[in-house]
Design an enzyme around this catalytic site. Structure first.
Site, PDB file in Angstrom:
ATOM      1  N   TYR A   1     -59.816  30.017 108.353  1.00 59.27           N
ATOM      2  CA  TYR A   1     -59.335  29.264 109.505  1.00 59.27           C
ATOM      3  C   TYR A   1     -59.598  27.765 109.370  1.00 59.27           C
ATOM      4  CZ  TYR A   1     -59.167  33.820 111.923  1.00 59.27           C
ATOM      5  OH  TYR A   1     -58.927  35.117 112.295  1.00 59.27           O
ATOM      6  N   HIS A  23     -61.749  39.961 105.281  1.00 56.67           N
ATOM      7  CA  HIS A  23     -60.635  39.506 106.123  1.00 56.67           C
ATOM      8  C   HIS A  23     -59.350  40.284 105.819  1.00 56.67           C
ATOM      9  CE1 HIS A  23     -58.984  35.647 108.243  1.00 56.67           C
ATOM     10  NE2 HIS A  23     -58.382  36.735 108.670  1.00 56.67           N
TER      11      HIS A  23
END
Length: 278
Positions: free
Chosen positions: A48, A106
């Site tokens: 992110y 992830h």
């Protein structure tokens, strides 16, 4: 507030703040505002690019670390046994923390050796750098392999889940193991707010369509939701969805909605069990 879920030694608040695509000062302000409102579950990831500002917001809050749940994730190109611990060290440095509460893979990599990767992930827990480990975007066969063959202490699977996407097989398996499902994109990237059916249910209860979509998730055993919300008004509305009680008529209407709309399907995604509708 709905009671948090207990999973493998951690207490997981059922509403968290997702921070995907939130950057810089706006991200820091959003996290600070959420914490001030009462959020105690913050979700980020190395990919992110916002761990530093998330960490700054946590530091500014002065909330006791033991009262806060922080999740971050390792990207799929850092799953080798030497790369994964370095990735976590980098995340901790950016966050300004000595540990996270939950560290997730992830996305699974197509060429990863799952037992080896999970062994490296387990070591981060043994070293005290994370309190629990888990998966994100794992298919049911991957999850079964991780839990049943490797014996990894998987504390959650974070996957796309909302009123337009069925996840019954995954949810059934997770419930059988008392493992939470963490729903990302719980508002279907804004599509829930545009649903006439959800709006009618909301009108009956004096709430918004988006709040109905969140309440539907909270209505289900073992489900956590992490909507992204940058504005205080949206963060407060998401908190208020906790108190909305759906009735059987509402549940029937929601059950009748299309359930094959997958919105997150990057080129590196695994082959999903659910068909994809563009």
């Amino acid at each position: 507030m709905i009671a948090p879920l207990e999973t493998l030694g951690i207490s997981l608040p059922r509403l968290g703040l997702g921070t995907f695509r939130m950057q810089g000062a706006a991200c820091q302000a959003a996290v600070e505002n959420a914490l001030a409102l009462g959020y105690r579950h913050i979700d980020t990831a190395e990919m992110y690019g916002n761990e530093e500002v998330v960490g700054a917001a946590i530091a500014a809050s002065a909330i006791a670390r033991s009262d806060l749940h922080v999740t971050t994730k390792v990207w799929h190109d850092h799953l080798a046994p030497d790369a994964l611990p370095r990735a976590l060290d980098g995340s901790l440095q950016r966050l300004g923390l000595d540990h996270v509460d939950l560290y997730l893979i992830h996305w699974p990599a197509k060429d990863m050796d799952l037992p080896t990767t999970l062994s490296a992930l387990i070591r981060t827990r043994e070293e005290g750098k994370t309190r629990a480990i888990g998966a994100a975007n794992f298919t049911l066969p991957m999850l079964r392999q991780a839990i049943e063959e490797v014996g990894a202490p998987i504390a959650c699977n974070q996957i796309e889940y909302h009123v337009f996407l069925d996840q019954k097989p995954m949810l059934g398996y997770l419930r059988s193991r008392a493992i939470p499902l963490i729903a990302y994109c719980p508002l279907a990237q804004g599509q829930a707010a545009e649903s006439d059916e959800l709006a009618r249910i909301g009108s009956k209860h004096g709430v918004s369509a988006a709040q109905v979509a969140l309440a539907w998730l909270f209505d289900q055993e073992g489900v956590v939701a992490i909507p992204k919300a940058g504005r205080v008004i949206s963060q407060r509305a998401n908190l208020e969805a906790y108190s909305l009680a759906l009735d059987d008529e509402d549940r029937e209407v929601i059950a009748s909605l299309p359930k094959q709309k997958r919105l997150v399907n990057p080129p590196f995604a695994p082959r999903w069990d659910t068909p994809i509708v563009q």
